[in-house]
Every structure is written in C-alpha cells, then in structure tokens.
Design a protein around this motif. Structure first.
Motif, PDB file in Angstrom:
ATOM      1  N   PHE A  38       0.861  -1.180   0.000  1.00 11.99           N
ATOM      2  CA  PHE A  38       0.000   0.000   0.000  1.00 11.99           C
ATOM      3  C   PHE A  38       0.895   1.228   0.000  1.00 11.99           C
ATOM      4  O   PHE A  38       1.825   1.349   0.786  1.00 11.99           O
ATOM      5  CB  PHE A  38      -0.902  -0.008   1.238  1.00 11.99           C
ATOM      6  N   SER A  39       0.607   2.170  -0.891  1.00 11.08           N
ATOM      7  CA  SER A  39       1.487   3.313  -1.073  1.00 11.08           C
ATOM      8  C   SER A  39       1.489   4.253   0.129  1.00 11.08           C
ATOM      9  O   SER A  39       2.422   5.015   0.334  1.00 11.08           O
ATOM     10  CB  SER A  39       1.071   4.095  -2.326  1.00 11.08           C
ATOM     11  N   GLY A  40       0.415   4.205   0.951  1.00 15.40           N
ATOM     12  CA  GLY A  40       0.335   5.086   2.113  1.00 15.40           C
ATOM     13  C   GLY A  40       0.882   4.460   3.371  1.00 15.40           C
ATOM     14  O   GLY A  40       0.595   4.935   4.470  1.00 15.40           O
TER      15      GLY A  40
ATOM     16  N   ALA B 100      -2.983  -4.426   7.639  1.00  9.17           N
ATOM     17  CA  ALA B 100      -3.193  -3.079   7.109  1.00  9.17           C
ATOM     18  C   ALA B 100      -3.166  -2.051   8.232  1.00  9.17           C
ATOM     19  O   ALA B 100      -2.606  -0.957   8.086  1.00  9.17           O
ATOM     20  CB  ALA B 100      -4.520  -3.020   6.353  1.00  9.17           C
ATOM     21  N   PHE B 101      -3.773  -2.397   9.376  1.00 13.34           N
ATOM     22  CA  PHE B 101      -3.744  -1.484  10.514  1.00 13.34           C
ATOM     23  C   PHE B 101      -2.336  -1.349  11.086  1.00 13.34           C
ATOM     24  O   PHE B 101      -1.925  -0.260  11.499  1.00 13.34           O
ATOM     25  CB  PHE B 101      -4.723  -1.943  11.594  1.00 13.34           C
ATOM     26  N   VAL B 102      -1.587  -2.443  11.112  1.00 16.81           N
ATOM     27  CA  VAL B 102      -0.199  -2.376  11.584  1.00 16.81           C
ATOM     28  C   VAL B 102       0.608  -1.437  10.687  1.00 16.81           C
ATOM     29  O   VAL B 102       1.429  -0.638  11.154  1.00 16.81           O
ATOM     30  CB  VAL B 102       0.432  -3.773  11.634  1.00 16.81           C
ATOM     31  N   ALA B 103       0.362  -1.519   9.376  1.00 15.93           N
ATOM     32  CA  ALA B 103       1.065  -0.642   8.438  1.00 15.93           C
ATOM     33  C   ALA B 103       0.757   0.828   8.668  1.00 15.93           C
ATOM     34  O   ALA B 103       1.526   1.700   8.260  1.00 15.93           O
ATOM     35  CB  ALA B 103       0.704  -1.025   6.995  1.00 15.93           C
ATOM     36  N   ARG B 104      -0.351   1.102   9.351  1.00 12.26           N
ATOM     37  CA  ARG B 104      -0.763   2.487   9.615  1.00 12.26           C
ATOM     38  C   ARG B 104      -0.453   2.926  11.037  1.00 12.26           C
ATOM     39  O   ARG B 104      -0.939   3.953  11.488  1.00 12.26           O
ATOM     40  CB  ARG B 104      -2.262   2.629   9.336  1.00 12.26           C
ATOM     41  N   GLY B 105       0.335   2.145  11.763  1.00 11.47           N
ATOM     42  CA  GLY B 105       0.783   2.578  13.071  1.00 11.47           C
ATOM     43  C   GLY B 105       0.096   1.959  14.259  1.00 11.47           C
ATOM     44  O   GLY B 105       0.377   2.351  15.406  1.00 11.47           O
TER      45      GLY B 105
ATOM     46  N   GLY C 185      -5.650  -5.595  -4.097  1.00 13.08           N
ATOM     47  CA  GLY C 185      -4.804  -4.636  -3.397  1.00 13.08           C
ATOM     48  C   GLY C 185      -5.527  -4.063  -2.198  1.00 13.08           C
ATOM     49  O   GLY C 185      -6.709  -4.327  -1.967  1.00 13.08           O
ATOM     50  N   ASP C 186      -4.814  -3.241  -1.436  1.00 11.89           N
ATOM     51  CA  ASP C 186      -5.393  -2.718  -0.204  1.00 11.89           C
ATOM     52  C   ASP C 186      -5.823  -1.261  -0.298  1.00 11.89           C
ATOM     53  O   ASP C 186      -6.132  -0.635   0.724  1.00 11.89           O
ATOM     54  CB  ASP C 186      -4.379  -2.863   0.944  1.00 11.89           C
ATOM     55  N   GLY C 187      -5.862  -0.697  -1.491  1.00 12.18           N
ATOM     56  CA  GLY C 187      -6.259   0.695  -1.635  1.00 12.18           C
ATOM     57  C   GLY C 187      -7.660   0.956  -1.117  1.00 12.18           C
ATOM     58  O   GLY C 187      -7.887   1.918  -0.368  1.00 12.18           O
ATOM     59  N   LEU C 188      -8.634   0.113  -1.510  1.00 14.59           N
ATOM     60  CA  LEU C 188     -10.009   0.302  -1.043  1.00 14.59           C
ATOM     61  C   LEU C 188     -10.101   0.144   0.465  1.00 14.59           C
ATOM     62  O   LEU C 188     -10.857   0.873   1.131  1.00 14.59           O
ATOM     63  CB  LEU C 188     -10.937  -0.708  -1.736  1.00 14.59           C
ATOM     64  N   LEU C 189      -9.352  -0.796   0.987  1.00 14.06           N
ATOM     65  CA  LEU C 189      -9.366  -1.033   2.429  1.00 14.06           C
ATOM     66  C   LEU C 189      -8.872   0.198   3.181  1.00 14.06           C
ATOM     67  O   LEU C 189      -9.506   0.663   4.137  1.00 14.06           O
ATOM     68  CB  LEU C 189      -8.500  -2.246   2.758  1.00 14.06           C
ATOM     69  N   HIS C 190      -7.764   0.760   2.751  1.00 11.06           N
ATOM     70  CA  HIS C 190      -7.227   1.936   3.426  1.00 11.06           C
ATOM     71  C   HIS C 190      -8.122   3.160   3.243  1.00 11.06           C
ATOM     72  O   HIS C 190      -8.240   3.988   4.158  1.00 11.06           O
ATOM     73  CB  HIS C 190      -5.806   2.219   2.941  1.00 11.06           C
ATOM     74  N   ASP C 191      -8.768   3.272   2.088  1.00 11.23           N
ATOM     75  CA  ASP C 191      -9.721   4.368   1.887  1.00 11.23           C
ATOM     76  C   ASP C 191     -10.867   4.272   2.898  1.00 11.23           C
ATOM     77  O   ASP C 191     -11.291   5.293   3.469  1.00 11.23           O
ATOM     78  CB  ASP C 191     -10.281   4.342   0.469  1.00 11.23           C
ATOM     79  N   ALA C 192     -11.385   3.039   3.106  1.00  9.98           N
ATOM     80  CA  ALA C 192     -12.484   2.845   4.058  1.00  9.98           C
ATOM     81  C   ALA C 192     -12.034   3.137   5.480  1.00  9.98           C
ATOM     82  O   ALA C 192     -12.771   3.745   6.273  1.00  9.98           O
ATOM     83  CB  ALA C 192     -13.016   1.419   3.942  1.00  9.98           C
TER      84      ALA C 192
END
Length: 340
Positions: A6-8, A64-69, A300-307
């Motif tokens: 995920f790019s973010g 995905a949540f771990v990737a966001r801190g 991919g995880d783009g939609l997941l991170h958007d949500a």
C-alpha cells in the motif's frame, strides 16, 4: 499470509480531534459457549459462517492497521477460542511482533478453553490475556453465565500462568448479584499475581435482563472497597480505558472502567472490527464502515485503506451512554458482535 503493498504505508491514523489510533480490537467470532446475562440473550441467533471474515482476510485487515501505526491488537469475540483456527491467525500475526512493528498481540477470553489452549497461545507470541470472571461461587457463576462451569475457568487460569501468560481478570460489577464479593475477587486476583479491572455494565444489545436493576456505579464500589482496602492512585495506564489504583494491602493493581459514570473518550485510541468486517470507531455509536466489502472488492489494499481513512475521519468525540437511560439497550448490537 501476506498483506499486499500500500502506497500510504506508515501514514498514522489520526482522527478529527487529534487522537492517534494505535489499538485495534478484532472480533474473530460472534459465537460464545456461555450466555452471560449482561452480555447476551439466552437464545442467540449467530451470523452464518459465510458472513465471517476468513483467516486470510483477518490477517490482511490486521496487517493493514499495523502498516498504519497500530501497535496493539487484541482478538475478541464472542469467545475467540471457539474459533478453531484462531491460533493459526495469531501465529501468522506474530511476524509483526518479530519485525518490531507490533508491540502486543493479546486476547480476551472467558477462560473455559484456556486449559487446552494456553500453551498454543504462548507459542504464538501472546504474552498477556484478559479473562472474564465475575464470581468465585460455582452456583453464582452458572447463574450469571446460564451454563458455565467455574472449575473450567479456574483450571484455565492455572494453565495460563503455567504457560507463562500474564493474566488480568475482568469483572462486571452487578448490583444484587456479585457486589458482595468484589473485595474477595480483588484479593483472589492479587494473591495470584494478577491485575483486576472492574467494569460497569454496558448497554449493548437485548439480554432479557433489566440492566437498570443490575447497574452498579463504580464510585459506589470504590467507596465500599476503601473501607477495608487502601486504594492509592497510580499514574500507570494500560492501552485501554481503565484508571488504576494500587491496593496497599495486596500490592496489586485494580482498574476501573466507567462508561456510564465517568467517560474516558477524550483519550480514546481504539477502534473495533467485528467478525463480519464492520469497523466501529466508537463502542457507543451505530455508524460503522464495511471493511469486508473493501477486502473482497480488490486484491490490493487501496479500497481497504480508503475505508479506514473515512472511518477515522468521522470518529465521534465520544459515546453518549447515560446511566439513567439503560433499562433498554442504548445500542442494538450485542457486545459479542462488536468485540470486547
């Protein structure tokens, strides 16, 4: 199992009030082998298994949540240990512990299956667990749980400590049910080297019992305990909402979680995901975001991170539980669906 790139990656989760979300609670099932009177109705209708997130989806979501801190993940239910593949999920998620991107991987359990599963939990990187235990009286335990065997839980506590797990007991304070033994529960826990947290009953879901009749403010409990125990304020904070004191006579920590009498929303760092993939940013609000659709809508995880971003941006300032309006549920969904 791996989480697609995920790019973010690394962008922290900060809500509109400046609160950093770094704690994720994930329900892996809405099912439970007990029917505690303050939590569930006796005849429950559970989700069909096809609606539950798969093991791979749960891993992908948590990663995905771990990737966001997010630094702490707690698996909940229902009763998480009734899901047979939960240790496989824990084992996979433990790679984040090994990588240093996750500080803690833990779970909350009713303890009935701990005797069989404690060693597996320890092998998966779990170092600390919460166990729900509202009484030390076998008959009272069966009444509260509508079916449970206290001896199973006590054996589970032995097994957990033998496996090297740190245990904290969670006790829901219930008027005219267990209020006469709360001091005994504190002494029991501290005598075994366990912390204990007292919790006010939460107005989620229809249980078939009058919550107003069972609601016991923890201010009252604290005053009663202080007659025989010396409660010394502590600066210690866990990742959750409890406020702690030290009991001078035992040397142990005692926590108070007070959703009805003293809100703790100003420092909320938590979000919850149900076993069906609904993300709730507040326990006391109905609005959620469907992460399952995002997971299944793209490789991919783009939609997941958007949500996730959308949900965090709309995280409310706090819940609106009110002590004098709890005869019925403030929130229709049960705690077992939301995740404890």
């Amino acid at each position: 199992m791996t989480c697609p790139a995920f790019s973010g990656r690394g962008r922290p989760l900060v809500d509109g009030y400046g609160r950093h979300v770094n704690y994720l609670r994930v329900s892996v099932t809405d099912r439970c082998d007990l029917r505690c009177t303050y939590c569930m109705s006796e005849q429950m209708t559970f989700l069909p298994r096809r609606d539950l997130l798969t093991l791979e989806e749960l891993d992908r979501l948590c990663s995905a949540f771990v990737a966001r801190g997010v630094r702490r993940i707690r698996l909940t239910g229902g009763e998480p240990l009734v899901r047979r593949d939960v240790t496989a999920l824990l084992g996979s998620l433990s790679r984040h512990l090994d990588a240093g991107t996750l500080d803690e991987l833990t779970l909350t359990t009713n303890g009935t299956m701990l005797a069989q599963r404690a060693q597996d939990l320890a092998a998966c990187g779990v170092r600390r667990i919460n166990v729900s235990l509202d009484t030390l009286d076998p008959d009272r335990y069966r009444t509260i749980t509508r079916r449970g065997d206290l001896a199973e839980v006590l054996n589970g506590l032995d097994a957990a400590q033998s496996a090297g797990l740190s245990v904290k007991l969670n006790v829901v304070a219930l008027r005219d049910v267990n209020e006469d033994e709360l001091g005994d529960l504190v002494r029991f826990a501290h005598g075994r080297g366990m912390d204990l947290t007292l919790i006010e009953v939460m107005p989620l879901g229809e249980t078939g019992h009058d919550r107003a009749a069972r609601f016991l403010p923890l201010d009252v409990v604290r005053h009663r305990l202080s007659r025989t125990l010396t409660l010394e304020p502590l600066a210690y904070r866990s990742a959750g909402p409890a406020r702690y004191v030290r009991v001078a006579e035992t040397g142990g920590r005692l926590g108070f979680i007070t959703p009805l009498t003293h809100t703790f929303c100003e420092g909320c760092n938590r979000v919850r995901v149900t076993c069906a993939g609904q993300l709730y940013t507040c326990l006391g609000h109905e609005a959620g975001r469907d992460l399952r659709a995002a997971l299944r809508g793209s490789e991919g995880d783009g939609l997941l991170h958007d949500a996730i971003d959308d949900a965090i941006a709309h995280k409310p300032s706090g819940h609106d539980f009110v002590a004098d309006r709890i005869s019925g549920p403030a929130i229709a969904r049960h705690m077992s669906v939301t995740g404890g």
